[in-house]
Scaffold this motif. Structure first.
Motif, short mmCIF file in Angstrom:
data_model
loop_
_atom_site.label_atom_id
_atom_site.label_comp_id
_atom_site.label_asym_id
_atom_site.label_seq_id
_atom_site.Cartn_x
_atom_site.Cartn_y
_atom_site.Cartn_z
N VAL A 33 3.66 10.01 -2.38
CA VAL A 33 3.64 9.28 -3.69
C VAL A 33 4.45 8.06 -3.48
O VAL A 33 5.65 8.26 -3.21
CB VAL A 33 3.93 10.08 -5.05
N GLY A 34 4.08 6.86 -3.82
CA GLY A 34 4.75 5.56 -3.46
C GLY A 34 5.68 5.59 -4.70
O GLY A 34 5.47 6.21 -5.80
N ARG A 35 6.56 4.55 -4.48
CA ARG A 35 7.48 4.39 -5.47
C ARG A 35 7.18 3.99 -6.74
O ARG A 35 7.63 4.04 -7.97
CB ARG A 35 8.71 3.40 -4.81
N ARG A 36 6.21 2.86 -6.74
CA ARG A 36 5.39 2.13 -7.85
C ARG A 36 4.29 2.96 -8.21
O ARG A 36 3.89 2.37 -9.50
CB ARG A 36 5.37 0.81 -7.47
N ALA A 37 3.75 4.05 -7.81
CA ALA A 37 2.67 4.76 -8.20
C ALA A 37 2.76 5.28 -9.61
O ALA A 37 1.62 4.93 -10.32
CB ALA A 37 2.26 5.80 -7.17
N PRO A 38 3.62 5.94 -9.96
CA PRO A 38 3.77 6.55 -11.43
C PRO A 38 3.58 5.45 -12.39
O PRO A 38 2.90 5.66 -13.17
CB PRO A 38 4.97 7.22 -11.40
N LEU A 39 4.36 4.33 -12.03
CA LEU A 39 4.45 3.21 -13.17
C LEU A 39 3.02 2.73 -13.22
O LEU A 39 2.38 2.48 -14.08
CB LEU A 39 5.50 2.26 -12.96
N THR A 40 2.25 2.50 -12.14
CA THR A 40 1.05 1.82 -11.98
C THR A 40 0.16 2.64 -12.84
O THR A 40 -0.70 2.30 -13.51
CB THR A 40 0.77 1.78 -10.68
N ALA A 41 0.22 4.12 -12.44
CA ALA A 41 -0.80 5.06 -12.96
C ALA A 41 -0.79 4.84 -14.53
O ALA A 41 -1.66 5.04 -15.15
CB ALA A 41 -0.63 6.43 -12.47
N ALA A 42 0.72 4.94 -15.13
CA ALA A 42 0.75 4.85 -16.39
C ALA A 42 0.13 3.78 -17.04
O ALA A 42 -0.57 3.75 -18.23
CB ALA A 42 2.30 5.06 -16.84
N LEU A 43 0.41 2.57 -16.50
CA LEU A 43 -0.18 1.41 -17.01
C LEU A 43 -1.80 1.23 -16.97
O LEU A 43 -2.27 0.88 -17.76
CB LEU A 43 0.39 0.32 -16.27
N SER B 102 0.64 -1.08 0.08
CA SER B 102 0.12 0.01 -0.15
C SER B 102 0.92 1.35 -0.05
O SER B 102 0.45 2.12 -0.71
CB SER B 102 -1.03 0.03 1.12
N ARG B 103 2.10 1.32 0.89
CA ARG B 103 2.83 2.56 0.65
C ARG B 103 3.67 2.76 -0.66
O ARG B 103 3.57 3.75 -1.20
CB ARG B 103 3.88 2.09 1.74
N HIS B 104 3.84 1.57 -1.32
CA HIS B 104 4.48 1.61 -2.55
C HIS B 104 3.38 2.20 -3.56
O HIS B 104 4.11 2.85 -4.60
CB HIS B 104 5.15 0.51 -3.04
N LEU B 105 2.18 2.03 -3.42
CA LEU B 105 1.35 2.46 -4.41
C LEU B 105 0.47 3.66 -4.03
O LEU B 105 -0.47 4.00 -4.57
CB LEU B 105 0.16 1.23 -4.54
N ALA B 106 0.80 4.25 -3.11
CA ALA B 106 0.26 5.57 -2.39
C ALA B 106 0.18 6.56 -3.56
O ALA B 106 1.18 6.93 -4.18
CB ALA B 106 1.00 6.06 -1.10
N GLY B 107 -1.05 7.27 -3.51
CA GLY B 107 -1.09 8.23 -4.93
C GLY B 107 -1.35 7.54 -6.09
O GLY B 107 -1.50 8.87 -6.80
N THR B 108 -1.49 6.67 -6.11
CA THR B 108 -1.99 5.93 -7.56
C THR B 108 -3.01 6.44 -8.34
O THR B 108 -3.25 6.93 -9.30
CB THR B 108 -2.04 4.66 -7.74
N GLY B 109 -4.20 6.85 -7.52
CA GLY B 109 -5.53 7.06 -8.01
C GLY B 109 -5.42 8.54 -8.31
O GLY B 109 -5.95 8.90 -9.45
N ALA B 110 -4.58 9.51 -7.66
CA ALA B 110 -4.42 10.91 -8.04
C ALA B 110 -3.79 10.98 -9.29
O ALA B 110 -3.85 11.86 -10.14
CB ALA B 110 -3.74 11.65 -7.06
#
Length: 545
Positions: free
Chosen positions: A134-144, A15-23
């Motif tokens: 913003v979590g470490r993997r959030a930008p990549l997850t958001a792009a995908l 959850s911490r790594h994906l924080a901010g994905t929705g935004a």
């Protein structure tokens, strides 16, 4: 060990790594609120319109069966479009659009993923976002997730449009799944490339090279025989789109290949992003020589160094395309057969001269329309230098804005002539060898070069947008894509003359074979010069960056 020092549970860590994905997803969708709908609606509606187009041209089962036999019996046509797996109306739509639709969906996906990953890091915006929650993997997850949204919407538009046109629902859903699934695979591959390379340009180039390899494998496999049964076809994601067999006894289990490949690529991208710092890459640039060569002493040398690989790639691509088109031109009459509607479409695209000359004119016209993509990219490289803050150090020296811009524009304008000459040379040589008459080489080469004024007109439009509205440079691709769509499907759909005249290509004589006057070439050249001059005047007066 205190509670504060204890490691986080696995769910909490994820959850911490994906924080901010929705935004970030909402931000990406807002930034792409024009680009994604344009891609999805344009490509989806073009695919949906193909059913009515084929119905108008091949209205009987006998005509469709003859077309399928002629296409499957020609190795060059199978390499270009793939085999016809069913001679039904839906089967012809799948034959015509499965491969090219998959390629376009892949391009859309890679642009989305690279834009929201590597481009964000390259411009420094990702570092600012990462300083917040913003979590470490959030930008990549958001792009995908953004790419997944676009691919899913494309699949729905294609399936819904084809079903609404009266084609079977199962085949329509299969074709939408095939095209959208290919886009999803290349979204994952683009995510991997974004971790490996240090710049967005390299990430796009690497993913584009994989896409080109996939198309080449599919083409080589289909050239071996009909049925899409070659091992080369089966290892290509574009070949998987064929082997899903829309309207030809759908093989739904083939969709598992898309899911498996996408999952593997996404998993690899997550593993890589966890092992590098922001802004870094696994394939860093090699250090250059300690002393710069004399070729880099001026702005043109720098522009040549930045764009030479792109120009070389386009030249080689046009040589290959010209060779393929020239090889099948001799059999144009056999491919069309006695179908009056098809003959009329080819003649509308290539002029009213003989069928073979009309086919050659059509091919040179297609080369001209595709060349506009190179020209637009070469012009917009100036915008990339601006936003990447590489233009300011150059302009801080004894280099004026016009000299800096002119160095890149020289490659945009001159490179267009080079790649069209290469394509025309290959087209004329391949046709001459197959027909046993090399006397056609000169007219075909001239016909290809004659497309230059139309391409330069679109180049001038790109310069105008760059100079007056630099934030709207995405409109350049929309203009070029609109001209491509008009030239590609306009004659088949029987669009009115005023609509076709919106494209500069429609004002050129259909060479070789047609009568030519200097007036249309002169007017297009004057228009191109006026547009470029207005754009450069705007560039001199606006802020850089």
């Amino acid at each position: 060990m205190t509670a504060l020092a204890a490691p986080l549970p696995a769910p909490a860590a994820r959850s911490r790594h994906l924080a901010g994905t929705g935004a970030l997803v909402r931000l990406a969708l807002r930034r792409d609120r024009v680009m994604i709908p344009a891609w999805v609606l344009t490509l989806g509606l073009v695919v949906a319109a193909m059913g009515a187009s084929f119905d108008a041209v091949y209205g009987t089962a006998a005509e469709r069966a003859r077309l399928a036999v002629s296409m499957n019996g020609n190795g060059s046509m199978r390499a270009l479009y793939g085999p016809v797996l069913s001679d039904s109306l839906g089967g012809l739509v799948a034959w015509r659009m499965a491969g090219f639709g998959a390629v376009l969906a892949a391009v859309m996906s890679l642009l989305i993923v690279v834009r929201h990953t590597r481009e964000e890091e390259e411009t420094g915006r990702q570092e600012l976002l990462s300083a917040a929650m913003v979590g470490r993997r959030a930008p990549l997850t958001a792009a995908l997730l953004t790419a997944l949204t676009a691919d899913a919407a494309l699949a729905v538009v294609i399936a819904g449009g084809l079903t609404a046109s009266g084609l079977p629902g199962a085949g329509s859903l299969a074709l939408g799944t095939a095209i959208g699934g290919t886009g999803l695979v290349f979204a994952g591959l683009a995510a991997v490339a974004a971790q490996l390379t240090e710049s967005a340009r390299l990430a796009k180039g690497l993913t584009g090279a994989v896409l080109g390899l996939a198309f080449a494998l599919r083409a080589a496999g289909d050239a071996q025989g009909p049925g899409a049964t070659s091992p080369l076809t089966r290892v290509s994601p574009i070949g998987w789109a064929e082997n899903l067999r829309p309207y030809a006894g759908e093989r739904w289990w083939t969709a598992l290949f898309f899911l498996a490949a996408a999952a593997l690529a996404v998993g690899a991208s997550y593993a890589l992003t966890a092992r590098r710092d922001i802004g870094m890459s696994f394939l860093p640039a090699r250090p250059g020589p300690a002393v710069a060569p004399r070729s880099l002493s001026g702005p043109f040398g720098l522009a040549w160094r930045l764009q030479r690989a792109t120009l070389l790639g386009w030249t080689l691509g046009f040589l290959c395309a010209g060779g393929i088109f020239g090889g099948i031109a001799e059999g144009a009459s056999d491919l069309v057969g006695g179908n009056r509607q098809t003959r009329e479409i080819v003649e509308r695209m290539g002029g009213q001269q003989g069928l073979t000359e009309a086919f050659l004119a059509t091919m040179t016209g297609m080369l001209g329309m595709v060349a506009a993509l190179y020209a637009a990219g070469a012009v917009l490289r100036l915008r990339g230098e601006e936003t990447g803050e590489r233009a300011e150090p150059v302009l801080a020296c004894a280099v004026g804005r016009l000299r800096w811009a002119g160095s890149h524009l020289a490659l945009a304008y001159g490179g267009t002539a080079v790649i069209l000459a290469a394509g025309g040379l290959a087209l004329g040589l391949a046709y001459g060898l197959s027909a046993g008459d090399l006397g056609t080489l000169g007219p075909v080469l001239l016909a290809a070069v004659a497309q230059v004024p139309a391409v330069w007109t679109l180049t001038g439009l790109a310069v105008l947008v760059l100079g007056l509205a630099p934030r709207a440079t995405g409109a350049v691709w929309a203009l070029v894509g609109g001209c491509l769509a008009l030239g590609w499907i306009g004659p088949a759909l029987g669009l009115p003359g005023w609509a076709m005249d919106l494209s500069p290509y429609s004002h050129l004589p259909r060479l070789p074979g047609a009568d030519a006057t200097a007036a249309p070439f002169a007017w297009l050249l004057v228009l191109s010069a006026a547009l470029a001059a207005a754009g450069l005047a705007g560039l001199r007066r606006r802020d850089i960056g």
